[in-house]
Design an enzyme around this catalytic site. Structure first.
Site, PDB file in Angstrom:
ATOM      1  N   LYS A  91       0.872  -1.178   0.000  1.00  0.00           N
ATOM      2  CA  LYS A  91       0.000   0.000   0.000  1.00  0.00           C
ATOM      3  C   LYS A  91       0.906   1.223   0.000  1.00  0.00           C
ATOM      4  CE  LYS A  91      -3.368   2.249   3.074  1.00  0.00           C
ATOM      5  NZ  LYS A  91      -4.233   2.880   2.100  1.00  0.00           N
ATOM      6  N   THR A 112      -2.447   6.955   0.624  1.00  0.00           N
ATOM      7  CA  THR A 112      -3.630   7.063   1.462  1.00  0.00           C
ATOM      8  C   THR A 112      -4.398   8.286   0.994  1.00  0.00           C
ATOM      9  OG1 THR A 112      -4.483   7.128   3.730  1.00  0.00           O
ATOM     10  CG2 THR A 112      -2.460   8.378   3.294  1.00  0.00           C
ATOM     11  N   GLU A 161      -3.598   1.620  -3.359  1.00  0.00           N
ATOM     12  CA  GLU A 161      -4.210   1.372  -2.045  1.00  0.00           C
ATOM     13  C   GLU A 161      -4.273  -0.124  -1.748  1.00  0.00           C
ATOM     14  OE1 GLU A 161      -5.403   3.102   0.495  1.00  0.00           O
ATOM     15  OE2 GLU A 161      -6.016   5.083  -0.185  1.00  0.00           O
TER      16      GLU A 161
END
Length: 107
Positions: free
Chosen positions: A22, A25, A75
């Site tokens: 990931k 954000t 993500e």
């Protein structure tokens, strides 16, 4: 104003961050004051446990309707799930920020 030096994530997402999978954000204005090239400590939202350190690469404005498949890949979530998660957290906010980061090291 001093840039924040810590960031929290839902505990379920932290293994993806600690594994370097990931890499972004999406946050609202109140959580967009991070500075590129700064080092930030990552903690779980629920327990406050330190997970890793990340380096902020960039902070860019993003409209909700512009969230796309590339964001979903960064993500590490399917696009419909990502959009639903963002709506659950920010139900009335279309003015968002994408914070790109890279893993420095796990805790």
């Amino acid at each position: 104003m001093k840039a924040p030096t810590k960031m929290t994530f839902f505990e379920s997402l932290t293994p993806l961050i600690a594994a370097g999978k990931k890499t972004i954000t999406i946050r609202d204005k109140s959580e967009s004051d991070y500075e590129p090239n700064s080092q930030v400590e990552v903690f779980t939202l629920e327990t406050g446990k330190k997970v890793c350190d990340i380096k902020i690469v960039s902070v860019e404005a993003l409209q909700f309707d512009d969230i796309n498949q590339e964001h979903a890949q960064q993500e590490y979530l399917p696009l419909p799930k990502l959009k639903q998660l963002i709506r659950d957290i920010y139900p009335d906010d279309d003015n968002l920020y994408v914070i790109t980061f890279e893993l420095i090291h796990s805790a």
